[in-house]
Design an enzyme around this catalytic site. Structure first.
Site, PDB file in Angstrom:
ATOM      1  N   ARG A  88      48.110 -15.767  46.394  1.00  0.00           N
ATOM      2  CA  ARG A  88      46.910 -16.706  46.809  1.00  0.00           C
ATOM      3  C   ARG A  88      47.160 -16.701  48.312  1.00  0.00           C
ATOM      4  NH1 ARG A  88      47.189 -22.878  44.663  1.00  0.00           N
ATOM      5  NH2 ARG A  88      49.436 -23.276  44.594  1.00  0.00           N
ATOM      6  N   ILE A 124      55.252 -13.682  35.988  1.00  0.00           N
ATOM      7  CA  ILE A 124      55.295 -14.734  37.407  1.00  0.00           C
ATOM      8  C   ILE A 124      53.971 -14.612  37.840  1.00  0.00           C
ATOM      9  CG2 ILE A 124      56.237 -15.119  39.442  1.00  0.00           C
ATOM     10  CD1 ILE A 124      58.696 -14.284  38.424  1.00  0.00           C
ATOM     11  N   HIS A 186      50.991 -24.479  34.923  1.00  0.00           N
ATOM     12  CA  HIS A 186      51.445 -24.294  36.446  1.00  0.00           C
ATOM     13  C   HIS A 186      50.287 -24.273  37.319  1.00  0.00           C
ATOM     14  CE1 HIS A 186      54.171 -22.874  39.496  1.00  0.00           C
ATOM     15  NE2 HIS A 186      53.485 -21.649  39.627  1.00  0.00           N
TER      16      HIS A 186
HETATM   17  N1  APR Z   1      52.306  -1.883  39.900  1.00  0.00           N
HETATM   18  C1  APR Z   1      53.328  -2.640  40.525  1.00  0.00           C
HETATM   19  N2  APR Z   1      53.296  -3.363  41.735  1.00  0.00           N
HETATM   20  C2  APR Z   1      51.846  -3.765  41.996  1.00  0.00           C
HETATM   21  C3  APR Z   1      50.758  -3.539  41.106  1.00  0.00           C
HETATM   22  C4  APR Z   1      51.007  -2.582  40.106  1.00  0.00           C
HETATM   23  N3  APR Z   1      50.063  -2.250  39.408  1.00  0.00           N
HETATM   24  N4  APR Z   1      49.784  -4.036  41.750  1.00  0.00           N
HETATM   25  C5  APR Z   1      50.154  -4.760  43.108  1.00  0.00           C
HETATM   26  N5  APR Z   1      51.684  -4.401  42.905  1.00  0.00           N
HETATM   27  C6  APR Z   1      52.595  -5.129  43.900  1.00  0.00           C
HETATM   28  C7  APR Z   1      52.015  -5.150  45.292  1.00  0.00           C
HETATM   29  O1  APR Z   1      51.926  -3.945  45.919  1.00  0.00           O
HETATM   30  C8  APR Z   1      53.032  -6.181  46.062  1.00  0.00           C
HETATM   31  O2  APR Z   1      54.027  -5.437  46.786  1.00  0.00           O
HETATM   32  O3  APR Z   1      52.908  -6.527  43.668  1.00  0.00           O
HETATM   33  C9  APR Z   1      53.387  -6.878  45.039  1.00  0.00           C
HETATM   34  C10 APR Z   1      53.035  -8.320  45.105  1.00  0.00           C
HETATM   35  O4  APR Z   1      53.731  -8.935  46.034  1.00  0.00           O
HETATM   36  P1  APR Z   1      53.208 -10.033  47.345  1.00  0.00           P
HETATM   37  O5  APR Z   1      51.837  -9.424  47.589  1.00  0.00           O
HETATM   38  O6  APR Z   1      54.110 -10.060  48.298  1.00  0.00           O
HETATM   39  O7  APR Z   1      52.958 -11.218  46.257  1.00  0.00           O
HETATM   40  P2  APR Z   1      54.026 -12.415  45.969  1.00  0.00           P
HETATM   41  O8  APR Z   1      54.189 -13.497  46.939  1.00  0.00           O
HETATM   42  O9  APR Z   1      55.515 -11.460  45.539  1.00  0.00           O
HETATM   43  O10 APR Z   1      53.651 -13.038  44.551  1.00  0.00           O
HETATM   44  C11 APR Z   1      53.358 -12.161  43.383  1.00  0.00           C
HETATM   45  O11 APR Z   1      53.683 -13.920  42.039  1.00  0.00           O
HETATM   46  O12 APR Z   1      53.869 -16.280  42.671  1.00  0.00           O
HETATM   47  C12 APR Z   1      53.074 -15.506  42.260  1.00  0.00           C
HETATM   48  O13 APR Z   1      50.821 -15.922  42.828  1.00  0.00           O
HETATM   49  C13 APR Z   1      51.891 -15.125  42.998  1.00  0.00           C
HETATM   50  O14 APR Z   1      50.490 -13.516  41.445  1.00  0.00           O
HETATM   51  C14 APR Z   1      51.420 -13.738  42.663  1.00  0.00           C
HETATM   52  C15 APR Z   1      52.777 -12.853  42.295  1.00  0.00           C
END
Ligand code: APR
Length: 319
Positions: A88, A124, A186
């Site tokens: 978010r 997560i 959550h």
């Molecule tokens: N397959 C693999 N990876 C993916 C896919 C997919 N289909 N779609 C998105 N991703 C990857 C993105 O490329 C990105 O690197 O998921 C990763 C998410 O990382 P961030 O954008 O850094 O987000 P982050 O802060 O790690 O949060 C991930 O966890 O706490 C929750 O709300 C948060 O939903 C979010 C998740």
């Protein structure tokens, strides 16, 4: 013990880093759709191995959203952690992410399962309670093998805020001196920090803090994630990553630890057919046992609100 982490963003990479430094896994694989990102983060982590004395091998993999073969390096994982999705931005609730993340979570669960049919999944991606429910419904896995991470993080935040209040009240508390648990969904509004049973070195905190101080710790805990999102500009990762790593550790080492987790309820807490946070024993089978705790009147009402909120979010899922 082989662990795969789908999504090598802030949370995913932090989990890999914490797991590596704890040194109980033989192999950790991180996978992302962004070319080179997993490989780079894995290499960066591996370049700390000599400094931090661990033997875990961390490998990075790039796989396009529909590239099933790209998941081959994750084959035979014991635990798979799903962090893929969008985080978010300031002003957004976790529920705002539902449509985008539902598609991503469904896709990656399907792909990961093809090569690791016996894995235990930790979800997560947010809104996590709904994503855990979605993952269960779509895969038809037994409920002990699909677990959401939220309560462990919220409980750790609760202990932090209680320690701050205790310090302000003249007690030299650090978060490790405090024991507290958060159940329910959550989310910012309806999670249920159980202030009535929180303790400071076995002393009930409600004997040391005023109602106002306790209420403030509860309120800060509920918006703990939003506060950080506002400060950082995206959602947090150190505590979410450490919380997920603690869950992996309990499963990997068959530690049978009580960890508040999001699980499918089938009559427990008088609820059925939803996933929500409750106290759970985690071990080699994933969910080993759901612990029943008699909620007080106010807590019962708060938990009922949380359940209603989770059901409303679930109703937006296209199952
Ligand atoms: N397959 C693999 N990876 C993916 C896919 C997919 N289909 N779609 C998105 N991703 C990857 C993105 O490329 C990105 O690197 O998921 C990763 C998410 O990382 P961030 O954008 O850094 O987000 P982050 O802060 O790690 O949060 C991930 O966890 O706490 C929750 O709300 C948060 O939903 C979010 C998740």
């Amino acid at each position: 013990m082989k662990v795969s982490i789908i999504g090598a963003g802030n949370v995913g990479a932090t989990i890999a880093n914490v797991l590596a430094t704890k040194n109980f896994c033989s192999e950790v694989v991180i996978l992302d759709i962004k070319k080179g990102m997993s490989e780079g983060k894995a290499m960066d982590i591996m370049q700390t191995a000599q400094l931090l004395s661990f033997d875990t091998t961390v490998t990075g993999v790039t796989a396009e959203p529909n590239d099933l073969k790209g998941y081959l390096p994750t084959a035979n994982s014991d635990v798979i952690v799903i962090t893929s999705g969008i985080p978010r931005k300031p002003g957004m609730s976790r529920e705002d992410l539902i449509d985008t993340n539902a598609k991503i979570v469904t896709g990656v669960m399907y792909q990961a399962l093809q090569y690791s049919p016996n894995a235990i999944f930790i979800i997560i991606s947010n809104p996590m309670d709904a994503m855990t429910y979605l993952a269960l419904k779509r895969t038809h896995l037994p409920r002990n093998r699909v677990i959401g991470q939220g309560g462990m993080l919220d409980s750790s935040r609760f202990c932090y805020f209680l320690a701050q209040e205790l310090q302000a009240a003249g007690y030299p508390a650090t978060p490790t001196d405090v024991d507290g648990i958060v159940i329910g969904g959550h989310n910012d509004k309806t999670m249920v920090p159980l202030a009535s049973i929180a303790t400071y070195r076995s002393i009930p905190v409600n004997q040391l803090l005023s109602k106002e101080q306790l209420d403030r710790a509860v309120a800060q805990t509920k918006i703990g994630g939003a506060t950080l999102t506002q400060l950082i500009g995206t959602s947090a990762w150190y505590a979410p990553g450490a919380a997920a790593a603690a869950m992996v550790e309990a499963i990997a080492l068959d530690a049978k630890k009580l960890i508040p987790s999001c699980v499918y309820l089938d009559g427990e807490y008088d609820e059925k057919d939803l996933c929500i946070g409750v106290p759970v024993i985690l071990g080699k089978n994933g969910v080993e046992k759901i612990i029943h705790y008699d909620l007080s009147g106010d807590e019962k009402t708060a938990f009922a609100d949380s359940v209603a909120n989770a059901r409303e979010t679930n109703s937006k899922l296209k199952l």
